[in-house]
Design an enzyme around this catalytic site. Structure first.
Site, PDB file in Angstrom:
ATOM      1  N   ALA A 100       6.431  -0.480  -3.398  1.00  0.00           N
ATOM      2  CA  ALA A 100       6.200  -0.239  -4.829  1.00  0.00           C
ATOM      3  C   ALA A 100       4.700  -0.022  -5.062  1.00  0.00           C
ATOM      4  O   ALA A 100       4.079  -0.681  -5.898  1.00  0.00           O
ATOM      5  CB  ALA A 100       6.740  -1.386  -5.680  1.00  0.00           C
ATOM      6  N   HIS A 112      -3.026  -0.480  -4.431  1.00  0.00           N
ATOM      7  CA  HIS A 112      -2.747  -0.290  -2.999  1.00  0.00           C
ATOM      8  C   HIS A 112      -3.497   0.940  -2.484  1.00  0.00           C
ATOM      9  O   HIS A 112      -4.030   0.929  -1.369  1.00  0.00           O
ATOM     10  CB  HIS A 112      -1.255  -0.053  -2.764  1.00  0.00           C
ATOM     11  CG  HIS A 112      -0.380  -1.230  -3.069  1.00  0.00           C
ATOM     12  ND1 HIS A 112       0.470  -1.259  -4.140  1.00  0.00           N
ATOM     13  CD2 HIS A 112      -0.230  -2.417  -2.435  1.00  0.00           C
ATOM     14  CE1 HIS A 112       1.128  -2.409  -4.155  1.00  0.00           C
ATOM     15  NE2 HIS A 112       0.712  -3.136  -3.137  1.00  0.00           N
ATOM     16  N   LYS A 151      -7.005  -8.999  -7.154  1.00  0.00           N
ATOM     17  CA  LYS A 151      -6.116  -9.405  -8.252  1.00  0.00           C
ATOM     18  C   LYS A 151      -5.401 -10.688  -7.815  1.00  0.00           C
ATOM     19  O   LYS A 151      -5.236 -11.625  -8.581  1.00  0.00           O
ATOM     20  CB  LYS A 151      -5.108  -8.281  -8.553  1.00  0.00           C
ATOM     21  CG  LYS A 151      -4.431  -8.390  -9.892  1.00  0.00           C
ATOM     22  CD  LYS A 151      -3.067  -9.002  -9.850  1.00  0.00           C
ATOM     23  CE  LYS A 151      -2.082  -8.167  -9.094  1.00  0.00           C
ATOM     24  NZ  LYS A 151      -0.819  -8.925  -8.851  1.00  0.00           N
ATOM     25  N   ASP A 152      -5.007 -10.714  -6.541  1.00  0.00           N
ATOM     26  CA  ASP A 152      -4.385 -11.907  -5.947  1.00  0.00           C
ATOM     27  C   ASP A 152      -5.485 -12.703  -5.235  1.00  0.00           C
ATOM     28  O   ASP A 152      -5.451 -12.866  -4.001  1.00  0.00           O
ATOM     29  CB  ASP A 152      -3.290 -11.487  -4.959  1.00  0.00           C
ATOM     30  CG  ASP A 152      -2.194 -10.702  -5.638  1.00  0.00           C
ATOM     31  OD1 ASP A 152      -1.567 -11.227  -6.566  1.00  0.00           O
ATOM     32  OD2 ASP A 152      -1.978  -9.542  -5.255  1.00  0.00           O
ATOM     33  N   VAL A 204      -7.966  -3.089  -9.335  1.00  0.00           N
ATOM     34  CA  VAL A 204      -7.907  -1.790 -10.019  1.00  0.00           C
ATOM     35  C   VAL A 204      -7.086  -1.996 -11.292  1.00  0.00           C
ATOM     36  O   VAL A 204      -6.052  -2.668 -11.264  1.00  0.00           O
ATOM     37  CB  VAL A 204      -7.256  -0.713  -9.120  1.00  0.00           C
ATOM     38  CG1 VAL A 204      -7.178   0.621  -9.846  1.00  0.00           C
ATOM     39  CG2 VAL A 204      -8.040  -0.577  -7.823  1.00  0.00           C
ATOM     40  N   SER A 247      -0.241  -3.798 -10.834  1.00  0.00           N
ATOM     41  CA  SER A 247       0.662  -4.695 -10.106  1.00  0.00           C
ATOM     42  C   SER A 247       2.012  -3.997  -9.993  1.00  0.00           C
ATOM     43  O   SER A 247       2.425  -3.292 -10.926  1.00  0.00           O
ATOM     44  CB  SER A 247       0.814  -6.002 -10.882  1.00  0.00           C
ATOM     45  OG  SER A 247       1.940  -6.716 -10.414  1.00  0.00           O
TER      46      SER A 247
END
Ligand code: PAF
Length: 277
Positions: free
Chosen positions: A29, A34, A146-147, A173, A182
């Protein structure tokens, strides 16, 4: 770009690859976040490998695993357009031949923030990442900030186990309105998506610049102010907390198919006295 499903074949291929290997592990996804990790890998390594594996052991809610989006065809197109050399698609059996008997457990930071209400989540993440790193043997592996909690735990795990890999953290981003990219954004209902950008706005609303004489109590008050603001926007707040000079938050919002959990974090400008526990 070669797509490899047979991990025995991948081992043979890997033995013949020379030079620096960059690795981006994903659960598919793919989005622009990514893509930025893949670009970093392609630019800084001789060969780039991406994995797609939706890891069941990191989902503490079976409905979350069930609803996790899958966009394989587009994912492969994106990876190829960026210049990824290999995509590996391991099966559950490739990853868990032991039935999850062996696990990587961290006992401190993994129990804070997202670890409080997601028991076992980081054990699942660390275990799968350790296995994937062993399969790919990269020189560098790329993770999004983000994580951030995941990134720190993986970096610390690699140091703790003397693993010869550089863990590279890449900036979050964001969508034009500020919402962190996400895979779960695809699951948001229209009304939830329309207000989701307020999450990042609220995280940044309390004093981000911290003066040298600010106390932990001041910091907790600022976190509470953010939590109150999020609740006023109608979000269900899981937590808002300052750690490692960052303000972290997690909220639960309405999705098209049940509830969706979103996380984000913002960097604070200077060290919080006593706030780095
Ligand atoms: O961040 C993710 O997508 C996953 O947690 C990871 C690192 C691929 C492990 O399954």
């Amino acid at each position: 770009m070669k797509v490899i499903e047979d991990m025995q074949h991948w081992r043979d291929v890997r033995r013949k690859i020379g030079g620096d290997v960059g690795f981006v592990p994903t659960m598919g996804a793919l989005h622009k976040g990514h893509a930025s990790l893949l670009h970093c890998s392609v630019e800084n390594n001789d060969v780039s490998v991406m994995s797609i594996y939706v890891n069941p052991t990191q989902f503490n809610d079976p409905a979350d695993l069930q609803n996790y989006p899958s966009t394989m065809k587009q994912d492969l197109q994106l990876a190829e357009s960026i210049g990824v050399d290999y995509v590996i698609l391991p099966s559950d059996h490739d990853i868990y031949p032991d039935g999850f008997r062996y696990q990587v457990i961290e006992n401190e930071f993994s129990r804070q923030l997202c670890g409080v209400n997601r028991a076992g989540h980081f054990t699942g993440v660390l275990t799968v990442v350790m296995k994937l790193l062993n399969m790919v043997k990269p020189r560098r592996a790329y993770f999004g900030k983000k994580d951030y909690q995941q990134y720190v735990l993986i970096k610390d795990m690699c140091a703790a186990f003397c693993m010869d890999v550089e863990i590279v953290g890449c900036e979050t981003v964001r969508e034009r309105d500020g919402l962190a990219m996400s895979s779960r954004n695809k699951l948001l209902s229209e009304p939830a998506r329309a207000v989701a950008h307020k999450f990042k706005q609220a995280l940044s609303c309390a004093p981000a610049k911290i003066s040298a004489d600010q106390t932990l109590a001041d910091q907790k008050m600022a976190d509470q102010l953010v939590a109150d603001r999020l609740a006023a926007y109608g979000f269900q707040v899981d937590y808002v907390e300052t750690r490692k000079h960052r303000r972290f938050g997690a909220i639960v919002v309405e999705g098209r198919n049940g509830q969706v959990r979103l996380i984000d974090n913002v960097e604070l400008e200077s060290k919080v006295i006593g706030g780095d526990q």
